[in-house]
Design a protein around this motif. Structure first.
Motif, short mmCIF file in Angstrom:
data_model
loop_
_atom_site.label_atom_id
_atom_site.label_comp_id
_atom_site.label_asym_id
_atom_site.label_seq_id
_atom_site.Cartn_x
_atom_site.Cartn_y
_atom_site.Cartn_z
N CYS A 151 -10.65 -10.06 0.05
CA CYS A 151 -10.09 -9.25 1.14
C CYS A 151 -9.88 -7.79 0.74
O CYS A 151 -9.41 -6.99 1.55
CB CYS A 151 -8.76 -9.84 1.59
N GLU A 152 -10.19 -7.48 -0.52
CA GLU A 152 -10.04 -6.12 -1.06
C GLU A 152 -8.62 -5.60 -0.86
O GLU A 152 -8.41 -4.52 -0.30
CB GLU A 152 -11.07 -5.18 -0.43
N PRO A 153 -7.62 -6.33 -1.35
CA PRO A 153 -6.23 -5.91 -1.12
C PRO A 153 -5.84 -4.73 -2.01
O PRO A 153 -6.33 -4.59 -3.14
CB PRO A 153 -5.43 -7.16 -1.52
N GLY A 154 -4.94 -3.92 -1.49
CA GLY A 154 -4.31 -2.90 -2.33
C GLY A 154 -3.17 -3.49 -3.12
O GLY A 154 -2.78 -2.96 -4.16
N CYS A 155 -2.61 -4.60 -2.60
CA CYS A 155 -1.48 -5.25 -3.26
C CYS A 155 -1.66 -6.76 -3.23
O CYS A 155 -1.98 -7.33 -2.19
CB CYS A 155 -0.17 -4.87 -2.57
N LEU A 156 -1.44 -7.39 -4.38
CA LEU A 156 -1.54 -8.83 -4.53
C LEU A 156 -0.15 -9.38 -4.80
O LEU A 156 0.51 -8.97 -5.76
CB LEU A 156 -2.49 -9.15 -5.69
N LEU A 157 0.33 -10.29 -3.95
CA LEU A 157 1.61 -10.97 -4.13
C LEU A 157 1.32 -12.38 -4.63
O LEU A 157 0.56 -13.12 -3.99
CB LEU A 157 2.39 -11.02 -2.82
N MET A 158 1.92 -12.77 -5.75
CA MET A 158 1.59 -14.05 -6.38
C MET A 158 2.87 -14.84 -6.65
O MET A 158 3.77 -14.38 -7.35
CB MET A 158 0.82 -13.81 -7.68
#
Length: 255
Positions: A151-158
Motif C-alpha cells: 500500500c506504500e504507507p508513510g507510516c506502519l503501525l504494528m
C-alpha cells in the motif's frame, strides 16, 4: 508526523465507564521508529487503533501531518498480531499481497510486478501460490508485512507482530523489518511486550503505565545503526537501557 494531545479512552464495563488511558501526549517525527511498551491491559493496542483511525478516542486529538485523524486513511497501514486471522484464507500469498498492491497500481500488470518484488523483498518468492494456512507463522507474518508495504504507507503501525514466533523466526523478522524501514524511510510505531526487542529496534521507546495508563517515560535509544542481533545486544549501553526501562515498568523510576 503524528501529534497526540490529551488523548483519553474509556469502555463501558459492568454498567460503568472504565478509563483505559488518560491524557496521553507525544509526538512522532517522520521516519522515526518508536516502540510502545507497558503491562498487559494498559491500552497499547487501543492506543494504536486510535492512531490508525480504527477506534475513536473519548477525548483529545490525534493529528497526522497536521490533519485530524477521524477514520482510516491513506498513508497509514496497521499490521496485526495474528497474521493468520488478518490474511484472507481463500486467497494465495500472492493474492493477499496483490490486494494491497492494487491500491497503488490500478493496472493488473503493474500490481502484479509490484507483488512479485515485494514477495522477493520479504523472502517469499517461492511461496506465492500457497495459501496462508499452508505456510508457517513466520511466513504468514512476512506475507502480512508485504501486503502492508504494498500500500506504500508513510507510516506502519504494528501490534506485537512477532509475539507468537519462535526466537529464530523473531530475530529474522526483526532484522527484515529494520532493513525494510531503512530502505523505505517509513515511520514505524511498534507495540511489544518484549523490552529487549523494543531496544533493539527503536529510536525511542514510550512506556505506558498506571491506571488509567499514561506515558510514564520517553526513552531515547542512542545505540548505533545498523544493528546486529549479537553485537548490539552485547553493548553495555543496551544493558543500561534495559535496566532503566525495567525500573520504570516495575515502579522504580520514570516521570
Amino acid at each position: 508526523m503524528f501529534s497526540i494531545r490529551a488523548l483519553s479512552k474509556s469502555y463501558a464495563r459492568d454498567g460503568r465507564d472504565a478509563t483505559i488511558f488518560r491524557d496521553v501526549a507525544f509526538d512522532v517525527r517522520p521516519g522515526e521508529f518508536v516502540s510502545i511498551i507497558g503491562p498487559s491491559g494498559c491500552g497499547k493496542t487501543t492506543l494504536l487503533r486510535c492512531l490508525a483511525g480504527l477506534d475513536a478516542p473519548g477525548s483529545g486529538a490525534v493529528r497526522l501531518d497536521g490533519a485530524p485523524v477521524d477514520g482510516p486513511g491513506a498513508g497509514v497501514v496497521m499490521v496485526f498480531q495474528d497474521a493468520a486471522a488478518s490474511l484472507f484464507p481463500w486467497k494465495t500469498v500472492f493474492g493477499n499481497v496483490a490486494f494491497g498492491a492494487a491500491r497503488g497500481h490500478p493496472s493488473r500488470s503493474g500490481a502484479g510486478e509490484r507483488t512479485r518484488r515485494l514477495l522477493a523483498d520479504v523472502g517469499l518468492s517461492g511461496f506465492g501460490d500457497y495459501h496462508p494456512w499452508q505456510v508457517s507463522g513466520g511466513m504468514q507474518q512476512r506475507a502480512a508485512m508485504a501486503r502492508a508495504l504494498a500500500c506504500e504507507p508513510g507510516c506502519l503501525l504494528m501490534d506485537e507482530p512477532f509475539a507468537s514466533l519462535d526466537a529464530q523466526a523473531r530475530a529474522e523478522l526483526e532484522d527484515l523489518l529494520l532493513s525494510l524501514w531503512a530502505d523505505r524511510g517509513m515511520t514505524v510505531l511498534f507495540v511489544t511486550h518484549d523490552v529487549d526487542e523494543a531496544i533493539y529496534l527503536s529510536d525511542r521507546i514510550l512506556i505506558l503505565g498506571g491506571s488509567p495508563a499514561a506515558v510514564r517515560d520517553d526513552v531515547a535509544v542512542d545505540l548505533p545503526r545498523p544493528r546486529h542481533q549479537v553485537d548490539t545486544r552485547g553493548l553495555p549501553r543496551f544493558s543500561e537501557l534495559r535496566s532503566r526501562i525495567h525500573a520504570v515498568l516495575t515502579g522504580g523510576g520514570g516521570r
